[in-house]
Design an enzyme around this catalytic site. Sequence first.
Site, mmCIF file in Angstrom:
data_model
loop_
_atom_site.group_PDB
_atom_site.id
_atom_site.type_symbol
_atom_site.label_atom_id
_atom_site.label_comp_id
_atom_site.label_asym_id
_atom_site.label_seq_id
_atom_site.Cartn_x
_atom_site.Cartn_y
_atom_site.Cartn_z
ATOM 1 N N ASN A 205 -6.282 3.537 0.398
ATOM 2 C CA ASN A 205 -5.775 2.418 1.211
ATOM 3 C C ASN A 205 -6.156 1.089 0.565
ATOM 4 O O ASN A 205 -5.352 0.171 0.464
ATOM 5 C CB ASN A 205 -6.355 2.477 2.629
ATOM 6 C CG ASN A 205 -6.047 3.785 3.321
ATOM 7 O OD1 ASN A 205 -5.130 4.482 2.915
ATOM 8 N ND2 ASN A 205 -6.802 4.130 4.345
ATOM 9 N N ASP A 206 -7.420 1.021 0.153
ATOM 10 C CA ASP A 206 -7.874 -0.205 -0.497
ATOM 11 C C ASP A 206 -7.548 -0.215 -1.980
ATOM 12 O O ASP A 206 -7.206 -1.264 -2.522
ATOM 13 C CB ASP A 206 -9.380 -0.382 -0.287
ATOM 14 C CG ASP A 206 -9.659 -0.942 1.093
ATOM 15 O OD1 ASP A 206 -9.010 -1.924 1.465
ATOM 16 O OD2 ASP A 206 -10.508 -0.381 1.814
ATOM 17 N N CYS B 130 -9.932 10.119 0.709
ATOM 18 C CA CYS B 130 -9.889 9.963 2.161
ATOM 19 C C CYS B 130 -8.926 8.849 2.588
ATOM 20 O O CYS B 130 -8.843 8.518 3.761
ATOM 21 C CB CYS B 130 -11.284 9.757 2.735
ATOM 22 S SG CYS B 130 -12.120 8.332 2.031
ATOM 23 N N ARG C 77 -2.859 -4.978 2.557
ATOM 24 C CA ARG C 77 -2.441 -3.778 3.278
ATOM 25 C C ARG C 77 -1.984 -4.023 4.711
ATOM 26 O O ARG C 77 -1.417 -3.138 5.337
ATOM 27 C CB ARG C 77 -3.560 -2.718 3.245
ATOM 28 C CG ARG C 77 -4.812 -3.117 3.960
ATOM 29 C CD ARG C 77 -5.980 -2.194 3.624
ATOM 30 N NE ARG C 77 -6.150 -1.116 4.566
ATOM 31 C CZ ARG C 77 -7.194 -0.299 4.597
ATOM 32 N NH1 ARG C 77 -8.178 -0.432 3.716
ATOM 33 N NH2 ARG C 77 -7.296 0.643 5.486
ATOM 34 N N HIS D 44 -5.820 -0.894 9.831
ATOM 35 C CA HIS D 44 -6.666 -0.008 10.640
ATOM 36 C C HIS D 44 -6.090 0.249 12.023
ATOM 37 O O HIS D 44 -6.383 1.262 12.637
ATOM 38 C CB HIS D 44 -8.100 -0.517 10.660
ATOM 39 C CG HIS D 44 -8.774 -0.242 9.351
ATOM 40 N ND1 HIS D 44 -8.819 -1.163 8.344
ATOM 41 C CD2 HIS D 44 -9.329 0.898 8.858
ATOM 42 C CE1 HIS D 44 -9.406 -0.616 7.291
ATOM 43 N NE2 HIS D 44 -9.726 0.627 7.572
ATOM 44 N N GLU E 6 -12.676 2.598 -4.382
ATOM 45 C CA GLU E 6 -11.521 1.964 -3.739
ATOM 46 C C GLU E 6 -11.278 0.560 -4.288
ATOM 47 O O GLU E 6 -10.432 -0.161 -3.786
ATOM 48 C CB GLU E 6 -11.681 1.964 -2.215
ATOM 49 C CG GLU E 6 -13.021 1.481 -1.699
ATOM 50 C CD GLU E 6 -13.155 1.612 -0.191
ATOM 51 O OE1 GLU E 6 -12.153 1.828 0.512
ATOM 52 O OE2 GLU E 6 -14.280 1.470 0.309
HETATM 53 C C1 PEP Z 1 -9.476 3.574 2.118
HETATM 54 O O1 PEP Z 1 -9.599 2.402 1.791
HETATM 55 O O2 PEP Z 1 -8.636 4.357 1.615
HETATM 56 C C2 PEP Z 1 -10.329 4.147 3.182
HETATM 57 C C3 PEP Z 1 -10.291 5.419 3.473
HETATM 58 O O3 PEP Z 1 -11.114 3.297 3.886
HETATM 59 P P1 PEP Z 1 -10.576 2.311 5.020
HETATM 60 O O4 PEP Z 1 -9.167 2.682 5.357
HETATM 61 O O5 PEP Z 1 -11.471 2.449 6.205
HETATM 62 O O6 PEP Z 1 -10.672 0.969 4.363
HETATM 63 MG MG MG Z 2 -11.339 1.323 2.358
#
Ligand code: PEP
Ligand code: MG
Length: 590
Positions: A462-463, A510, A473, A195, A439
């Site tokens: 991402n997850d 996303c 990650r 993040h 996710e």
């Molecule tokens: C993801 O996991 O792809 C996501 C968009 O959420 P975050 O990055 O906030 O975990």
């Molecule tokens: Mg996520």
Amino acid sequence: MPDKNDIILKGVAASPGIAIGRVFLLEDDDFFLVQRTVAHGEIGAELERLASAVEKTRDELKNIYGKINSVLGENYARITDVHLLILDDPDMKKNVAAMIKDGVNAEYAVFKVFDKIIKSFESIEDEYFRERRLDIQEVGKKIIANLLGKHKRTLTNIADDSIVVAHNLTPADTVAIRERFVKGFATDIGGKTSHTAIVAQGLEIPAVVGLKNISQQLSSGDLIIVDGNKGYIILNPSAETILKYKKAFDQQSRKTKALSKIKDLPAETSDSHKVTLFSNIDNADEIQSALNNGATGIGLYRTEFMYFNRSDMPTEEEHFENYVKVVKEMGDFPTVIRTIDLGGDKMSRLGILNVGTEANPFMGLRAIRLCLKYPEMFIAQLKGILRASAYGKIRLMYPMISGIEELRAANRILAKVMTELKSKKIKFDENIEIGAMIEIPSAAMITDVIAREVDFLSIGTNDLIQYSLAVDRVNENVAHLYDPLHPAVLRLIKLIIDEGHKAGIEVAMCGEMAGDPYYTPLLLGFGLDEFSASPAQIPKVKKVIRSVSFEDVKRISSEALKCGDRDSVAKIMGKVKLSYSERILNRCRI
Ligand code: PEP
Ligand code: MG
């Protein structure tokens, strides 16, 4: 681009762009303390030394209040009120003075007294109160620093254009920086979708993470280049290298400017297949940048950032005001508000989590799990979201759904909140669309089941990548294994899109993969309906969408799906028909 004599440190490219500047080293704030005996005749002077350190700490806290207030507003600044109360605690002062009178040096006495208080907090059952020990620790450290004449350089102290180098920056650190003074970041730890990296992208600050020990190799004032495109840091670059990078920087600025021309054009392929291009934001301040880059909605508002750098919970009213501001600025465009996703690498200091004590925080009490455990916190946010839905187009989305039970449990709470608002005649959008993030692999495998009970889905790559490949990650040691092109990831993505479509709902993405133009043809070909990316990535993704034909990418994507290894996928992706400049854009991942 670097010269063969340049010293290059290789890390993970976390946020694109080039920055050249002097290092601001964010040092650790641990002190090595020794106990000294203070002679009887010196006790008065030692007490005075303590009093003066306490006053200096008070001035510092007031100063910090002023700085945070002017940058982030009063709510964030209020954290220092708690610190001032701790500083003035009469028992603490009495106990430190008593130890000094017994001949113990002031810094050691402060350490001992604070340590005792901190330990007594550790046994408190209520997590919120237990976590207040971090505030106590912070104040103790400040007094000791003043006694020792050592000052931790904090991010709010940055006075000139700098590149921040640190062992780690938390997302909370990152939001607290004064944007105009920070040109880039470099950290020892972290991965591309940590993040901290995502916030850097939101702020459009070049960043390289996962550099292992850069914070030990550099000193404040060193000249470095951050190459956020390639993931390089160049130490004390030669004049020629600086010149080359300056040229690349200018070229990049020209490319960005050229891309802004397509801002108002539709996200549509050459054979008229239209998709939606939305923006991810972490903060209401990013809306203008999203709109300026051509976003036609917010596909992910990461609301957990409201919980950082403060000592109290956001109230329902605060949620409401924040979301109303967002939807009003968005006008006719929709906003997907994601309920809080605290936990993992997004730890708040509010004491709602066992900060630092979970062995595997990414698999721990995070996101929807946390909200279902603490419904009061969840309800305050849901009420704020629902009330704001009377003022603009809001969609509500739950993060980290792992099974249908969680979705149903969240919806039951939502239904209760709706009933309460109705009984009080408070207006809200009764048909508000509800979505789930997919996710977690378990959710992906039962997309058909989940899709029947939601209005939309959004893939959080991402997850999804970290959980399906078992690659943390934020861990730089395994960053090379974090691969969106892994055939398992691609098959999961395709499965989610197809099952969403079978249920008659739209599927968005996303995660960062949606914002990387390299993957755009593949995702388009899979049939993704909506791409939600950080503001600066939107024009790049649009450029690629507008350059390809849907028929072409569909064929290539289905070929890619048959591959058993990533290199074969990459080879097939190379067949996408792109012009030379689009290929450069797509390859360079600028
Ligand atoms: C993801 O996991 O792809 C996501 C968009 O959420 P975050 O990055 O906030 O975990
Ligand atoms: Mg996520």
